[in-house]
Motif scaffolding. Structure first.
Motif, mmCIF file in Angstrom:
data_model
loop_
_atom_site.group_PDB
_atom_site.id
_atom_site.type_symbol
_atom_site.label_atom_id
_atom_site.label_comp_id
_atom_site.label_asym_id
_atom_site.label_seq_id
_atom_site.Cartn_x
_atom_site.Cartn_y
_atom_site.Cartn_z
ATOM 1 N N ASN A 173 55.496 46.118 32.963
ATOM 2 C CA ASN A 173 55.502 47.515 33.719
ATOM 3 C C ASN A 173 56.520 47.380 34.883
ATOM 4 O OD1 ASN A 173 53.322 47.808 31.894
ATOM 5 N ND2 ASN A 173 51.640 48.015 33.295
ATOM 6 N N ALA A 182 52.763 44.305 36.745
ATOM 7 C CA ALA A 182 51.943 43.695 35.769
ATOM 8 C C ALA A 182 53.337 43.258 34.685
ATOM 9 C CB ALA A 182 51.160 44.521 34.984
ATOM 10 N N ARG A 213 39.453 46.587 38.239
ATOM 11 C CA ARG A 213 39.507 46.818 36.737
ATOM 12 C C ARG A 213 40.625 45.857 35.923
ATOM 13 N NH1 ARG A 213 40.539 53.300 37.853
ATOM 14 N NH2 ARG A 213 38.557 53.808 38.663
ATOM 15 N N LEU A 214 40.522 45.779 34.479
ATOM 16 C CA LEU A 214 41.349 44.970 33.966
ATOM 17 C C LEU A 214 42.838 45.306 34.283
ATOM 18 C CD1 LEU A 214 39.719 44.980 30.557
ATOM 19 C CD2 LEU A 214 39.413 43.285 32.262
ATOM 20 N N GLU A 215 43.085 46.814 34.517
ATOM 21 C CA GLU A 215 44.300 47.178 34.608
ATOM 22 C C GLU A 215 44.888 47.170 36.052
ATOM 23 O OE1 GLU A 215 41.640 49.177 33.706
ATOM 24 O OE2 GLU A 215 41.777 50.889 34.401
ATOM 25 N N ASP A 216 43.950 46.410 36.885
ATOM 26 C CA ASP A 216 44.659 45.856 38.202
ATOM 27 C C ASP A 216 45.315 44.627 37.955
ATOM 28 O OD1 ASP A 216 41.690 47.359 39.600
ATOM 29 O OD2 ASP A 216 43.665 48.112 39.798
ATOM 30 N N THR A 217 45.337 43.755 36.959
ATOM 31 C CA THR A 217 45.740 42.694 36.976
ATOM 32 C C THR A 217 47.277 42.723 37.152
ATOM 33 O OG1 THR A 217 44.084 41.927 35.466
ATOM 34 C CG2 THR A 217 46.435 40.656 35.293
ATOM 35 N N SER A 231 45.924 55.367 41.308
ATOM 36 C CA SER A 231 45.218 54.721 40.432
ATOM 37 C C SER A 231 44.148 53.747 41.141
ATOM 38 C CB SER A 231 46.176 53.623 39.468
ATOM 39 O OG SER A 231 47.051 52.938 40.658
#
Length: 128
Positions: free
Chosen positions: A43, A40, A87-91, A63
């Motif tokens: 990251n 991401a 989830r949003l954090e999988d973007t 995760s």
């Protein structure tokens, strides 16, 4: 020449599912680790799932455990992750990669640095 081509990315709402594909060509090693690695913006790269083509051993990052399932069709030289409950954090941009034939531990399969051939990536965007 080794070539990896990913497909299947896109936009999905949180809670939804996506299935990516990665077709591998030109890789003559009989048994090796393959992985899905994501990054991401801002990251570090994260190895989220990997599979050993020889015996089907797998690795999952904490995760994604319980939500992602990695599989491979050896006849088609294609790698898949089934991604559920996104989830949003999988973007992220998702890459498939080929790696070594031998690892000291399956946990090492989560290290992006051990993979030597990479595809161009496919974008996954999860929205609320």
């Amino acid at each position: 020449q080794v070539r990896l081509v990913e497909s299947g990315g896109g936009s999905v709402q949180a809670g939804g599912s996506l299935r990516l594909s990665c077709v591998v060509s030109g890789y003559t090693v009989s048994s090796y680790w393959m992985a899905w690695i994501r990054q991401a913006p801002g990251n570090e790269r994260e190895g989220v799932a990997a599979i050993y083509t020889g015996d089907g051993s797998t690795y999952y990052a904490d995760s994604v455990k319980g939500r992602f399932t990695i599989s491979r069709d050896n006849a088609k030289n294609t790698l898949y992750p089934q991604m559920n409950s996104l989830r949003l954090e999988d973007t992220a941009m998702y890459y498939c990669a080929t790696g070594p034939s031998v690892l000291a531990s399956a946990r090492d399969a989560g290290d992006p640095n051990i993979y030597n051939h990479w595809g161009q990536g496919t974008q996954v965007s999860v929205s609320s």
